[in-house]
Design a protein around this motif. Structure first.
Motif: not given
Length: 344
Positions: A104-110
């Protein structure tokens, strides 16, 4: 049952940011729930929750990446990665994935979509290929859901980077004495998207000087812009500059803030927006993405509307009710669900 390994970055000395705050808060909440934590960014003065099981990957940059690749290769646990941008994906080209593992992954930059659109055809192909190796992708906004839905078949889950702790406080402007200055705060990296220079200019143009504006710059970016902001603030009595604060130092300022401003032209969520509201502050932010419920919204770069609202707040110590207020998002899943889905 397989355990979950969370990859992130714990806050270090003089370091504040979305990924570091999320990593600490997540570890604080899930440290007793068979979750272990991996940090590949060594630094002085790391702040970590007591009792959390943390693995630090150390060494020079190249050595750290080799260790990271070996650590993840054929790992049969559930791996939950947290990075700022799509650029971080390149390392996964070298990591063989176990058929028993869930990624699983999340990219925190917009700026994910903008970064992808600017890439060449080959880079876009690599990004699409690597994203498809992940079973789940956590999206911080509907904009991310829409974008990632066009380039990956991974399961997309709406999540929030804000992990609540404690009790929501009452709005400070409604309970404090009206004799003191209204305390505003803006924070961010020295980059154009944070619109810090424009906000300082706006406040310097106000006729009513019954305010205090704290400007918190963290990290590195456009040093020319940093210099311009410093020159703008120099010798301005009611505008104060703070640089390279650590999390407790920043939280102390945020705790005393009446109004937090988030004028970003690009954003994924704005974790500090949620923190400010939870601490009892009023938040005025651009509508470039979903905001934490209760945020007062205005259009990007609409400084006329923003200035009118700020002048009203300074004069009346309350909001004008002229701005839209963000509502709760209905399709969010909890991290209990996010992790649980990963360990099935």
């Amino acid at each position: 049952m397989r355990k979950t390994l969370f990859f992130g970055r714990f806050p270090a000395k003089k370091e504040v940011g979305g990924v570091t705050t999320f990593t600490f808060d997540f570890a604080e909440k899930f440290k007793n729930q068979d979750v272990e934590f991996v940090d590949i960014y060594p630094a002085v003065g790391k702040k970590e929750p007591a009792g959390a099981k943390i693995h630090y990957i150390t060494g020079f940059t190249f050595i750290r990446y080799i260790k990271f690749i070996l650590f993840c290769s054929f790992n049969k646990n559930n791996l939950f990665f947290n990075f700022s941008t799509l650029k971080s994906l390149i390392v996964f080209f070298f990591i063989p994935k176990s058929s028993e593992s869930k990624w699983s992954i999340i990219f925190h930059n917009g700026e994910q979509e903008e970064l992808y659109r600017r890439s060449n055809i080959f880079t876009k192909f690599i990004i699409r290929h690597l994203l498809c190796r992940f079973d789940k992708l956590g999206c911080l906004s509907s904009k991310q859901v829409e974008f990632f839905g066009t380039i990956t078949k991974s399961q997309l889950c709406r999540v929030t980077p804000f992990i609540e702790s404690g009790t929501l406080k009452k709005t400070k402007l409604n309970i404090e004495e009206s004799s003191g200055p209204v305390r505003f705060l803006i924070s961010g990296f020295p980059r154009e998207i944070y619109r810090i220079e424009e906000i300082v200019d706006l406040f310097k143009s106000l006729d009513d000087k019954k305010f205090l504006l704290n400007v918190c710059l963290y990290g590195y970016g456009n040093e020319v812009l940093r210099s311009r902001v410093c020159n703008l603030i120099d010798n301005t009595v009611n505008v104060k500059l703070h640089s390279h604060l650590n999390k407790p130092e920043f939280d102390k300022i945020l705790e005393s803030t009446d109004v937090y401003l988030r004028p970003n032209s690009v954003d994924s969520f704005g974790l500090v927006v949620a923190e400010a509201i939870f601490k009892g502050g009023i938040v005025i932010a651009t509508n470039v993405c979903e905001r934490y419920p209760g945020t007062h919204l205005y259009k990007t770069d609409d400084y006329f509307t923003l200035k009118n609202e700020i002048e009203y707040i300074i004069k009346n110590r309350s909001t004008s009710n002229n701005l839209l207020i963000s509502s709760p998002v209905n399709d969010l899943i909890t991290y209990e669900e996010f992790i649980e889905h990963g360990v099935q």
